[in-house]
Design a protein around this motif. Structure first.
Motif, PDB file in Angstrom:
ATOM      1  N   ALA A   1      -1.151  -3.516   4.930  1.00  0.00           N
ATOM      2  CA  ALA A   1      -0.238  -2.510   5.468  1.00  0.00           C
ATOM      3  C   ALA A   1       0.972  -2.440   4.560  1.00  0.00           C
ATOM      4  O   ALA A   1       1.389  -3.444   3.971  1.00  0.00           O
ATOM      5  N   SER A   2       1.545  -1.244   4.440  1.00  0.00           N
ATOM      6  CA  SER A   2       2.626  -1.073   3.466  1.00  0.00           C
ATOM      7  C   SER A   2       3.465   0.145   3.796  1.00  0.00           C
ATOM      8  O   SER A   2       2.971   1.126   4.361  1.00  0.00           O
ATOM      9  N   GLY A   3       4.746   0.068   3.413  1.00  0.00           N
ATOM     10  CA  GLY A   3       5.582   1.249   3.432  1.00  0.00           C
ATOM     11  C   GLY A   3       5.409   2.081   2.174  1.00  0.00           C
ATOM     12  O   GLY A   3       5.955   3.162   2.064  1.00  0.00           O
TER      13      GLY A   3
ATOM     14  N   GLY B   1       1.449  -1.257  -1.038  1.00  0.00           N
ATOM     15  CA  GLY B   1       0.134  -0.623  -1.005  1.00  0.00           C
ATOM     16  C   GLY B   1      -0.341  -0.204  -2.384  1.00  0.00           C
ATOM     17  O   GLY B   1      -1.528  -0.355  -2.719  1.00  0.00           O
ATOM     18  N   ILE B   2       0.576   0.325  -3.188  1.00  0.00           N
ATOM     19  CA  ILE B   2       0.215   0.697  -4.563  1.00  0.00           C
ATOM     20  C   ILE B   2      -0.162  -0.547  -5.355  1.00  0.00           C
ATOM     21  O   ILE B   2      -1.138  -0.554  -6.120  1.00  0.00           O
ATOM     22  N   GLY B   3       0.593  -1.629  -5.154  1.00  0.00           N
ATOM     23  CA  GLY B   3       0.295  -2.873  -5.851  1.00  0.00           C
ATOM     24  C   GLY B   3      -1.050  -3.452  -5.451  1.00  0.00           C
ATOM     25  O   GLY B   3      -1.830  -3.892  -6.302  1.00  0.00           O
TER      26      GLY B   3
ATOM     27  N   ILE C   1      -1.106   5.468  -3.937  1.00  0.00           N
ATOM     28  CA  ILE C   1      -2.059   4.523  -3.336  1.00  0.00           C
ATOM     29  C   ILE C   1      -3.479   5.052  -3.493  1.00  0.00           C
ATOM     30  O   ILE C   1      -4.387   4.341  -3.940  1.00  0.00           O
ATOM     31  N   GLU C   2      -3.672   6.306  -3.137  1.00  0.00           N
ATOM     32  CA  GLU C   2      -5.010   6.896  -3.261  1.00  0.00           C
ATOM     33  C   GLU C   2      -5.418   7.036  -4.723  1.00  0.00           C
ATOM     34  O   GLU C   2      -6.588   6.837  -5.073  1.00  0.00           O
TER      35      GLU C   2
END
Length: 302
Positions: free
Chosen positions: A72-74, A78-80, A108-109
């Motif tokens: 989970a990420s803000g 998530g990108i990492g 992220i995608e």
């Protein structure tokens, strides 16, 4: 499963070695601003646009290889995680709050992860992610409350100390506390100056209370610093080492971000400007401080 040991400097050293082929050793910029010397750690030039790749990679490289990664990420974590998983050939799913900045969602995608919007806050997204990760072979990768992640983030400070040993304090923004705790570990006894927005200050309130407590997350920097409660593991590190907690106002964050652009053409997101705002205010101790510019994942124009 998240590790529960207390990280030490030896864990930072091991993290640096295992991550070396995959991360950038980001540069330092030595400058004089308003007649005062300062060193800027340009961590926003890291692959993925923030320090988060370090902790994610270290966590995946240090443990048993999972079949799948969920987090989970803000945004930046998530990108990492998405990038770290792609490097290692693992499928990844990232849960984000519904109001995640579109630029971060796109990245992220773009890194190859499946994106799931869940809940109006990081805490709600994390609850959904943990539920989804409760399957054999799936690794839930913590954003900050994990000693192996913290050790990875500590490589930022280790590089600073190796490249400019005369630095006597390291100034860093705080969300859930993972980067600040890593700085406290990797800084080899140097003062960690932990800076937060006035209304997004979970570490500041935790240090005052003597334990992690819930805090509001109202700030222009909350997409990156919006943890409602500092992690237990980073709090244990930060409450046992030399740390100074400072708060900065919203207008000062924006002004600091804009000044980095105007004077140095450094395009950072608001969270990365938070420690620079504290330094500009003259409240950062030390004769040779280093300010960590931690991320650049914003749709930003001056």
């Amino acid at each position: 499963m998240t590790a529960t040991f207390t990280p030490e400097i030896t864990d930072v050293t091991a993290a640096a070695e295992r991550m070396r082929p995959h991360v950038r050793r980001t540069p330092l910029l030595h400058a004089e601003i308003d007649g005062r010397p300062v060193v800027l750690k340009l961590e926003h030039l890291q692959r993925t646009g923030s320090f988060k790749l370090r902790g994610a990679l270290n966590a995946l490289l240090a443990g048993d290889r999972p079949d799948e990664v969920v987090t989970a990420s803000g945004g930046n974590h998530g990108i990492g995680v998405a990038t770290a998983a792609a490097i290692l050939g693992l499928p990844a799913t990232v849960y984000v709050p519904t109001q995640v900045p579109e630029g971060k969602a796109r990245r992220i995608e773009g890194a190859g992860a499946r994106l799931v919007r869940a809940g109006g806050s990081y805490a709600e997204a994390a609850a959904a992610a943990r539920s989804a990760a409760a399957r054999p072979g799936v690794r839930y990768l913590e954003a900050y409350n994990d000693p192996v992640v913290i050790a990875g983030q500590g490589t930022v400070a280790a590089e600073i100390v190796q490249d400019t040993p005369e630095v006597d304090s390291i100034v860093v923004s705080v969300g859930g506390g993972g980067l600040a705790a890593g700085i406290a570990l990797g800084g080899a006894g140097r003062l960690t100056v932990a800076v937060e927005p006035e209304r997004c200050a979970c570490l500041h309130h935790a240090l005052a209370a003597g334990e992690p407590v819930d805090a509001e997350t109202v700030s222009v920097a909350s997409s990156a610093l919006g943890a409602t409660r500092v992690g237990e593991v980073p709090f244990g590190v930060l409450s046992s080492r030399p740390v100074r907690s400072l708060l900065v106002a919203e207008d000062d964050i924006v002004a600091a971000r804009d000044r980095l652009w105007e004077e140095f053409r450094l395009a950072v997101e608001p969270a990365a400007a938070v420690p620079f705002a504290a330094w500009l205010s003259g409240r950062v101790p030390g004769e040779r401080p280093c300010v960590v510019l931690c991320g650049a994942n914003a749709e930003w124009t001056p």
